[in-house]
Design a protein around this motif. Structure first.
Motif, short mmCIF file in Angstrom:
data_model
loop_
_atom_site.label_atom_id
_atom_site.label_comp_id
_atom_site.label_asym_id
_atom_site.label_seq_id
_atom_site.Cartn_x
_atom_site.Cartn_y
_atom_site.Cartn_z
N GLN A 1 -1.79 21.36 -6.03
CA GLN A 1 -2.61 20.12 -6.82
C GLN A 1 -1.75 19.23 -7.25
O GLN A 1 -2.29 18.00 -7.52
CB GLN A 1 -3.34 20.94 -7.91
N GLU A 2 -0.55 19.58 -8.15
CA GLU A 2 -0.03 18.54 -8.63
C GLU A 2 0.67 17.61 -7.58
O GLU A 2 0.49 16.28 -7.70
CB GLU A 2 1.20 19.10 -9.47
N VAL A 3 1.03 17.94 -6.22
CA VAL A 3 1.50 17.25 -5.13
C VAL A 3 0.35 16.09 -4.74
O VAL A 3 0.54 14.97 -4.64
CB VAL A 3 1.92 17.94 -4.14
N GLN A 4 -0.76 16.81 -4.80
CA GLN A 4 -2.09 15.99 -4.36
C GLN A 4 -2.32 14.83 -5.20
O GLN A 4 -2.69 13.70 -4.97
CB GLN A 4 -3.34 16.85 -4.06
N LEU A 5 -2.25 15.16 -6.44
CA LEU A 5 -2.52 14.20 -7.75
C LEU A 5 -1.27 13.19 -7.61
O LEU A 5 -1.55 11.94 -7.61
CB LEU A 5 -2.56 15.02 -8.96
N LEU A 6 -0.10 13.61 -7.42
CA LEU A 6 1.14 12.45 -7.24
C LEU A 6 0.90 11.44 -6.10
O LEU A 6 0.94 10.26 -6.02
CB LEU A 6 2.31 13.42 -7.00
N ARG A 7 0.12 12.22 -4.84
CA ARG A 7 -0.07 11.56 -3.90
C ARG A 7 -1.11 10.54 -4.02
O ARG A 7 -1.00 9.25 -3.55
CB ARG A 7 -0.39 12.35 -2.63
N ARG A 8 -2.19 10.68 -5.16
CA ARG A 8 -3.15 9.92 -5.14
C ARG A 8 -2.71 8.77 -6.08
O ARG A 8 -3.01 7.53 -5.83
CB ARG A 8 -4.47 10.49 -5.85
N GLN A 9 -1.83 9.21 -7.00
CA GLN A 9 -1.35 8.22 -7.73
C GLN A 9 -0.55 7.12 -7.30
O GLN A 9 -0.69 6.02 -7.21
CB GLN A 9 -0.44 8.87 -8.89
N LYS A 10 0.31 7.72 -6.21
CA LYS A 10 0.96 6.88 -5.33
C LYS A 10 0.27 5.97 -4.40
O LYS A 10 0.75 4.69 -4.43
CB LYS A 10 2.01 7.69 -4.38
N SER A 11 -0.83 6.44 -3.90
CA SER A 11 -1.86 5.63 -3.23
C SER A 11 -2.46 4.37 -3.79
O SER A 11 -2.32 3.24 -3.34
CB SER A 11 -2.78 6.30 -2.50
N ALA A 12 -2.85 4.66 -5.07
CA ALA A 12 -3.24 3.60 -6.01
C ALA A 12 -2.35 2.76 -6.47
O ALA A 12 -2.56 1.35 -6.42
CB ALA A 12 -3.85 4.33 -7.50
N LEU A 13 -1.23 3.22 -6.59
CA LEU A 13 -0.14 2.32 -7.30
C LEU A 13 0.13 1.33 -5.94
O LEU A 13 0.33 0.09 -6.18
CB LEU A 13 1.09 2.94 -7.52
N GLU A 14 0.30 1.77 -4.86
CA GLU A 14 0.29 0.97 -3.57
C GLU A 14 -0.64 -0.04 -3.32
O GLU A 14 -0.28 -1.21 -3.30
CB GLU A 14 0.75 1.92 -2.21
N ARG A 15 -1.75 0.38 -3.64
CA ARG A 15 -2.84 -0.68 -3.62
C ARG A 15 -2.89 -1.73 -4.77
O ARG A 15 -3.20 -2.75 -4.08
CB ARG A 15 -4.28 0.15 -3.57
N ASP A 16 -2.56 -1.23 -5.65
CA ASP A 16 -2.35 -2.19 -6.78
C ASP A 16 -1.16 -3.38 -6.73
O ASP A 16 -1.47 -4.36 -6.82
CB ASP A 16 -2.02 -1.64 -8.20
N MET A 17 -0.09 -2.91 -5.98
CA MET A 17 0.92 -3.86 -5.61
C MET A 17 0.48 -4.58 -4.42
O MET A 17 0.88 -5.78 -4.62
CB MET A 17 2.11 -2.95 -5.05
N GLU A 18 -0.25 -4.11 -3.62
CA GLU A 18 -0.67 -4.95 -2.41
C GLU A 18 -1.54 -6.09 -3.10
O GLU A 18 -1.63 -7.38 -2.54
CB GLU A 18 -1.46 -4.19 -1.49
N ARG A 19 -2.49 -5.77 -3.78
CA ARG A 19 -3.27 -6.75 -4.29
C ARG A 19 -2.39 -7.92 -5.26
O ARG A 19 -2.93 -8.87 -5.31
CB ARG A 19 -4.62 -6.18 -5.29
N ALA A 20 -1.69 -7.50 -5.96
CA ALA A 20 -0.93 -8.20 -6.68
C ALA A 20 0.03 -9.29 -6.10
O ALA A 20 0.48 -10.23 -6.64
CB ALA A 20 -0.23 -7.36 -7.91
N ALA A 21 0.41 -9.06 -5.01
CA ALA A 21 1.55 -9.74 -4.07
C ALA A 21 0.77 -11.15 -3.83
O ALA A 21 1.64 -11.90 -4.00
CB ALA A 21 1.67 -9.11 -2.68
N PRO A 22 -0.34 -11.49 -3.40
CA PRO A 22 -0.91 -12.94 -3.14
C PRO A 22 -0.51 -13.60 -4.32
O PRO A 22 -0.42 -14.68 -4.55
CB PRO A 22 -2.04 -12.60 -2.50
N VAL A 23 -1.17 -12.99 -5.48
CA VAL A 23 -1.25 -13.90 -6.81
C VAL A 23 0.16 -14.42 -7.14
O VAL A 23 0.35 -15.45 -7.67
CB VAL A 23 -1.78 -13.03 -7.97
N GLN A 24 1.11 -13.31 -7.07
CA GLN A 24 2.49 -13.82 -7.25
C GLN A 24 2.94 -14.83 -6.41
O GLN A 24 3.77 -15.76 -6.86
CB GLN A 24 3.39 -12.48 -7.11
N ARG A 25 2.68 -14.80 -5.22
CA ARG A 25 3.09 -15.91 -4.25
C ARG A 25 2.56 -17.16 -4.65
O ARG A 25 3.09 -18.43 -4.90
CB ARG A 25 2.74 -15.57 -2.98
#
Length: 277
Positions: free
Chosen positions: A241-265
């Motif tokens: 369960q902890e691993v699944q939670l970490l995976r979900r957190q990682k996925s959410a973080l990756e999505r946030d980073m992808e969204r923030a990349a065009p704005v930074q450019r």
């Protein structure tokens, strides 16, 4: 030489032990004795030439003569044989002296031999008894003197045949006894061998028992390790369960980073244009 048991004629008497006896001429006088319960009350006489047993007299049960361990002897007093008895024990120790004058009995016509035929039978018994001791009796002169004793020779021959048969049976029994002894010896050897085998097996059993103790200790350690592993396996669902939670957190973080990349450019391009202009 060997013992034999002749046939005794006459009165039926009680069994006894601790009695006393003395012989006068051809008669054996037996006094006292008992069976540890009561004393023997009959005074007996055994005519040894005729093998005839008779009761001379009887006394009361508690009489000192009805005792075990008394002493008896014979004495010649004024040309007359007498019996003298002393002591004994029949519940108490006795110190009385008793005297008896045996009356002469009619030896030609005793109580148990009252006919010529009975006398001939008595002679046969006497001859048989003597034969068992010497086996060399000769009754030829008796046949000549008394025709009624012709049956003695026949009885002697039958008795000799029986003695020979008994001797043959004795040889067979001795042979069987030797075989039994040999078998017993073989059995004893087998028993000794079995004992040795048992001793060796006992040693092996002790060794196996020692190995079993070591294996039990090893099994106990393995059971402890298995218990720890089972506890670890029981905690696996929470770890997953902890691993699944970490995976979900990682996925959410990756999505946030992808969204923030065009704005930074875009922000970076405006700054450079401002600097260049």
């Amino acid at each position: 030489m060997e013992w034999s048991q002749p046939e005794i004629k006459g009165d039926l008497v009680t069994s006894r032990a601790g009695h006393a006896g003395v012989t006068i001429d051809e008669n054996w006088y037996i006094v006292g004795g008992g069976d540890n319960k009561s004393g023997a009350t009959e005074t007996l006489m055994l005519n040894m030439s005729k093998l005839a047993l008779s009761v001379l007299t009887s006394i009361k049960g508690r009489d000192p003569l009805a005792s075990e361990g008394l002493s008896v002897c014979s004495a010649l007093v004024e040309s007359e044989n007498i019996l003298v008895a002393f002591g004994g024990y029949n519940g108490k120790y006795n110190n009385e002296v008793f005297v008896m004058r045996p009356k002469p009995r009619d030896s030609a016509q005793p109580k148990i031999f009252q006919s010529p035929a009975a006398a001939a039978a008595a002679a046969s018994v006497t001859a048989a008894y003597a034969l068992t001791k010497s086996e060399k009796l000769d009754f030829t002169h008796l046949e000549d003197s008394n025709p009624k004793l012709v049956q003695v020779n026949s009885f002697q021959r039958d008795l000799s045949a029986e003695i020979n048969a008994i001797r043959e049976e004795k040889k067979v029994l001795e042979s069987s006894l030797a075989e039994v002894k040999s078998e017993n010896s073989d059995l004893m050897a087998k028993i000794d061998e079995t004992k040795n085998t048992y001793a060796e097996l006992s040693k092996e059993l002790q060794s196996v028992q020692g190995q079993l103790v070591a294996e039990r200790s090893r099994c106990a350690k393995l059971e402890a390790q298995i218990s720890e592993l089972q506890k670890t396996l029981e905690s696996m669902p929470s770890i997953e369960q902890e691993v699944q939670l970490l995976r979900r957190q990682k996925s959410a973080l990756e999505r946030d980073m992808e969204r923030a990349a065009p704005v930074q450019r875009q922000s970076s391009g405006g700054v450079w244009r401002w600097i260049g202009g």
